[in-house]
Design a protein around this motif. Structure first.
Motif, mmCIF file in Angstrom:
data_model
loop_
_atom_site.group_PDB
_atom_site.id
_atom_site.type_symbol
_atom_site.label_atom_id
_atom_site.label_comp_id
_atom_site.label_asym_id
_atom_site.label_seq_id
_atom_site.Cartn_x
_atom_site.Cartn_y
_atom_site.Cartn_z
ATOM 1 N N VAL A 122 0.851 -1.182 0.000
ATOM 2 C CA VAL A 122 0.000 0.000 0.000
ATOM 3 C C VAL A 122 0.893 1.240 0.000
ATOM 4 C CG1 VAL A 122 -1.695 1.351 1.285
ATOM 5 C CG2 VAL A 122 -1.907 -1.141 1.165
ATOM 6 N N ALA A 123 0.654 2.148 -0.951
ATOM 7 C CA ALA A 123 1.397 3.406 -1.024
ATOM 8 C C ALA A 123 0.409 4.552 -1.116
ATOM 9 C CB ALA A 123 2.332 3.419 -2.224
ATOM 10 N N ALA A 124 0.578 5.541 -0.248
ATOM 11 C CA ALA A 124 -0.302 6.704 -0.224
ATOM 12 C C ALA A 124 0.556 7.962 -0.175
ATOM 13 C CB ALA A 124 -1.245 6.647 0.972
ATOM 14 N N THR A 125 0.318 8.903 -1.121
ATOM 15 C CA THR A 125 1.166 10.080 -1.246
ATOM 16 C C THR A 125 0.335 11.333 -1.481
ATOM 17 O OG1 THR A 125 2.960 8.767 -2.209
ATOM 18 C CG2 THR A 125 3.048 11.153 -2.542
ATOM 19 N N ALA A 126 0.646 12.369 -0.725
ATOM 20 C CA ALA A 126 0.137 13.711 -1.004
ATOM 21 C C ALA A 126 1.343 14.600 -1.265
ATOM 22 C CB ALA A 126 -0.674 14.248 0.168
ATOM 23 N N ALA A 127 1.393 15.219 -2.458
ATOM 24 C CA ALA A 127 2.554 16.019 -2.852
ATOM 25 C C ALA A 127 2.107 17.364 -3.398
ATOM 26 C CB ALA A 127 3.386 15.291 -3.903
ATOM 27 N N ALA A 128 2.611 18.429 -2.800
ATOM 28 C CA ALA A 128 2.337 19.789 -3.255
ATOM 29 C C ALA A 128 3.659 20.437 -3.639
ATOM 30 C CB ALA A 128 1.648 20.594 -2.165
ATOM 31 N N LEU A 129 3.784 20.821 -4.914
ATOM 32 C CA LEU A 129 5.017 21.400 -5.422
ATOM 33 C C LEU A 129 4.743 22.765 -6.031
ATOM 34 C CD1 LEU A 129 5.355 18.151 -5.627
ATOM 35 C CD2 LEU A 129 7.264 18.692 -7.129
ATOM 36 N N GLY A 130 5.628 23.693 -5.740
ATOM 37 C CA GLY A 130 5.551 24.997 -6.359
ATOM 38 C C GLY A 130 6.200 24.984 -7.731
ATOM 39 N N ASN A 131 7.525 25.004 -7.761
ATOM 40 C CA ASN A 131 8.283 24.950 -9.010
ATOM 41 C C ASN A 131 9.126 23.680 -9.030
ATOM 42 O OD1 ASN A 131 7.453 27.593 -9.898
ATOM 43 N ND2 ASN A 131 8.883 28.447 -8.403
ATOM 44 N N SER A 132 8.999 22.908 -10.099
ATOM 45 C CA SER A 132 9.749 21.663 -10.222
ATOM 46 C C SER A 132 10.386 21.599 -11.601
ATOM 47 C CB SER A 132 8.822 20.460 -10.009
ATOM 48 O OG SER A 132 9.500 19.241 -10.218
ATOM 49 N N ALA A 133 11.697 21.349 -11.640
ATOM 50 C CA ALA A 133 12.409 21.277 -12.919
ATOM 51 C C ALA A 133 13.416 20.140 -12.895
ATOM 52 C CB ALA A 133 13.131 22.597 -13.213
ATOM 53 N N THR A 134 13.456 19.388 -14.006
ATOM 54 C CA THR A 134 14.425 18.310 -14.186
ATOM 55 C C THR A 134 15.086 18.474 -15.551
ATOM 56 O OG1 THR A 134 13.121 16.778 -12.832
ATOM 57 C CG2 THR A 134 14.772 15.822 -14.278
ATOM 58 N N VAL A 135 16.416 18.491 -15.565
ATOM 59 C CA VAL A 135 17.176 18.610 -16.816
ATOM 60 C C VAL A 135 18.184 17.472 -16.878
ATOM 61 C CG1 VAL A 135 18.694 20.050 -18.222
ATOM 62 C CG2 VAL A 135 16.916 21.120 -16.805
ATOM 63 N N THR A 136 18.109 16.664 -17.934
ATOM 64 C CA THR A 136 19.015 15.526 -18.109
ATOM 65 C C THR A 136 19.637 15.605 -19.499
ATOM 66 O OG1 THR A 136 17.618 14.154 -16.690
ATOM 67 C CG2 THR A 136 19.236 13.023 -18.055
ATOM 68 N N LEU A 137 20.956 15.771 -19.558
ATOM 69 C CA LEU A 137 21.674 15.878 -20.823
ATOM 70 C C LEU A 137 22.820 14.875 -20.841
ATOM 71 C CD1 LEU A 137 21.897 19.776 -21.054
ATOM 72 C CD2 LEU A 137 20.218 18.298 -22.155
ATOM 73 N N ASP A 138 23.033 14.233 -21.989
ATOM 74 C CA ASP A 138 24.138 13.287 -22.093
ATOM 75 C C ASP A 138 25.033 13.658 -23.272
ATOM 76 O OD1 ASP A 138 22.755 12.431 -24.357
ATOM 77 O OD2 ASP A 138 21.813 10.769 -23.316
ATOM 78 N N GLY A 139 26.125 12.926 -23.412
ATOM 79 C CA GLY A 139 27.089 13.187 -24.465
ATOM 80 C C GLY A 139 28.351 13.822 -23.926
ATOM 81 N N ASN A 140 29.489 13.428 -24.471
ATOM 82 C CA ASN A 140 30.786 13.936 -24.028
ATOM 83 C C ASN A 140 31.066 15.276 -24.701
ATOM 84 O OD1 ASN A 140 33.234 14.020 -22.724
ATOM 85 N ND2 ASN A 140 34.281 12.809 -24.294
ATOM 86 N N VAL A 141 30.293 16.294 -24.312
ATOM 87 C CA VAL A 141 30.320 17.603 -24.946
ATOM 88 C C VAL A 141 30.246 18.675 -23.868
ATOM 89 C CG1 VAL A 141 29.310 16.834 -27.136
ATOM 90 C CG2 VAL A 141 27.829 17.460 -25.216
ATOM 91 N N VAL A 142 30.158 19.930 -24.292
ATOM 92 C CA VAL A 142 29.987 21.049 -23.355
ATOM 93 C C VAL A 142 28.505 21.430 -23.327
ATOM 94 C CG1 VAL A 142 30.604 23.418 -22.823
ATOM 95 C CG2 VAL A 142 32.317 21.880 -23.816
ATOM 96 N N SER A 143 27.915 21.418 -22.131
ATOM 97 C CA SER A 143 26.516 21.798 -21.977
ATOM 98 C C SER A 143 26.381 22.799 -20.842
ATOM 99 C CB SER A 143 25.644 20.571 -21.698
ATOM 100 O OG SER A 143 25.646 19.679 -22.796
ATOM 101 N N ASN A 144 25.387 23.683 -20.978
ATOM 102 C CA ASN A 144 25.165 24.736 -19.990
ATOM 103 C C ASN A 144 23.694 24.736 -19.562
ATOM 104 O OD1 ASN A 144 27.890 26.258 -20.322
ATOM 105 N ND2 ASN A 144 27.100 26.107 -22.412
ATOM 106 N N VAL A 145 23.480 24.754 -18.243
ATOM 107 C CA VAL A 145 22.128 24.755 -17.705
ATOM 108 C C VAL A 145 21.997 25.888 -16.693
ATOM 109 C CG1 VAL A 145 20.411 23.488 -16.367
ATOM 110 C CG2 VAL A 145 21.836 22.277 -18.032
ATOM 111 N N THR A 146 20.968 26.728 -16.882
ATOM 112 C CA THR A 146 20.664 27.797 -15.942
ATOM 113 C C THR A 146 19.243 27.607 -15.423
ATOM 114 O OG1 THR A 146 22.118 29.352 -17.098
ATOM 115 C CG2 THR A 146 20.479 30.290 -15.615
ATOM 116 N N ASN A 147 19.093 27.586 -14.119
ATOM 117 C CA ASN A 147 17.783 27.403 -13.503
ATOM 118 C C ASN A 147 17.513 28.547 -12.528
ATOM 119 O OD1 ASN A 147 15.349 25.703 -12.722
ATOM 120 N ND2 ASN A 147 16.388 25.871 -10.738
ATOM 121 N N ALA A 148 16.319 29.160 -12.635
ATOM 122 C CA ALA A 148 15.904 30.219 -11.715
ATOM 123 C C ALA A 148 14.459 29.953 -11.305
ATOM 124 C CB ALA A 148 16.030 31.592 -12.365
ATOM 125 N N GLN A 149 14.230 29.836 -9.989
ATOM 126 C CA GLN A 149 12.904 29.522 -9.469
ATOM 127 C C GLN A 149 12.537 30.502 -8.360
ATOM 128 O OE1 GLN A 149 13.843 25.427 -8.451
ATOM 129 N NE2 GLN A 149 12.576 24.669 -10.126
#
Length: 310
Positions: free
Chosen positions: A100-127
């Motif tokens: 049995v699993a019971a969940t109540a979840a309240a989220l304001g701002n949610s962000a997920t960033v997933t990048l792959d590869g042997n390269v140069v990547s840039n991620v900017t997050n503002a919440q």
């Protein structure tokens, strides 16, 4: 080579961007979300006589963004929440032959960033969260369960998770000025497996995974100005396995995971001016073992495996 950027969502507040690029190409993705309305989720459930597992979730999210793909890429995410977000779960469950699993979840701002590869990547997050309340409450009654029982109430104002390879540059800024509250009320008895009960209230949370990056640059700023509060009220009895109960309130949390060959340059600023409270009222009888925790943390920063890199 061609670049492709696709955007879509599983829910009205979600943005899903998929990046694909060639060896010399550069992809860009920008998401900008602002929510000024209230968001509410309510689940009332009575469940009896089930041969398998039971899963129940009440989830309310103000702004949600998920960005995945292969680099090189430049990603910028901006999320602004002004309204209140509440998730309420009321559940009575009995005579279940599974988990049995019971969940109540309240989220304001949610962000997920997933990048792959042997390269140069840039991620900017503002919440940003402002005057709104982020309230998660779960009321759970479970009895005669021939499996495990998991109950969770989670209120998170700003949440950011990212991972990357190659040379990965991350800038994260999170500002919280609202009210984050999680309440879990649980009565659980006659369970043949484990019982896990968690009430968690977080203002700002960031997890940055550099385990497969050769080089990582991280800049983190987290500001918390109001009160995250987590409350656990539980009575648990007649459990054949272990029982765990946790009330955790955290204002600012940063986790950076690096690999054995990751060269890291990190700078983090965390400022908490909020009353941070965790309260656990728990009664346990006739169980195999019990682990009970009430934890209130203003600022937390964890960086794993700092090395000289390649």
């Amino acid at each position: 080579m061609k670049n492709k950027i696709k955007a879509g969502g599983l829910m009205a507040a979600a943005v899903l961007a998929t990046l694909a690029s060639g060896a010399q190409a550069q992809s860009t993705a920008t998401t900008n979300q602002k929510n000024t309305a209230n968001v509410r989720a309510q689940l009332n459930a009575v469940v009896n006589d089930v041969n398998g597992n039971v899963s129940q979730t009440a989830a309310a999210i103000s702004n949600s963004a998920s960005i995945t793909g292969g680099g090189p890429a430049t990603v910028r995410n901006v999320q602004d929440s002004w309204g209140s977000t509440s998730a309420n779960l009321s559940s009575t469950v009995g005579n279940v032959n599974g988990d049995v699993a019971a969940t109540a979840a309240a989220l304001g701002n949610s962000a997920t960033v997933t990048l792959d590869g042997n390269v140069v990547s840039n991620v900017t997050n503002a919440q940003y969260t402002h005057r709104g309340q982020f309230l998660a409450q779960a009321d759970l009654k479970a009895a005669n369960i021939d499996g495990a029982v998991t109950g969770t109430a989670a209120a998170i104002a700003n949440s950011f998770t990212t991972s990357g390879e190659g040379a990965f540059n991350v800038s994260n800024s999170q500002y919280f000025n609202g009210d984050s509250r999680a309440v879990l009320n649980a009565t659980v008895r006659d369970v043949s497996d484990k019982v896990n009960l968690t009430s968690a209230a977080l203002a700002n949370s960031a997890t940055i995974d550099l385990q497969h990056a050769g080089k990582g640059t991280v800049s983190n700023t987290q500001m918390s100005g109001y009160d995250p509060t987590a409350t656990l009220n539980a009575t648990v009895s007649n459990v054949d396995d272990a029982v765990s109960g946790t009330a955790a309130a955290i204002s600012n949390s940063l986790t950076i995971n690096t690999g054995a060959n990751t060269m890291l340059a990190a700078n983090s600023v965390q400022n908490n001016t909020a009353l941070t409270q965790a309260v656990a009222n728990v009664t346990v009888r006739n169980v195999d073992s019990a682990s009970l925790t009430a934890a209130a943390i203003g600022n937390s920063a964890t960086i794993t495996r700092v090395t000289s890199g390649l």
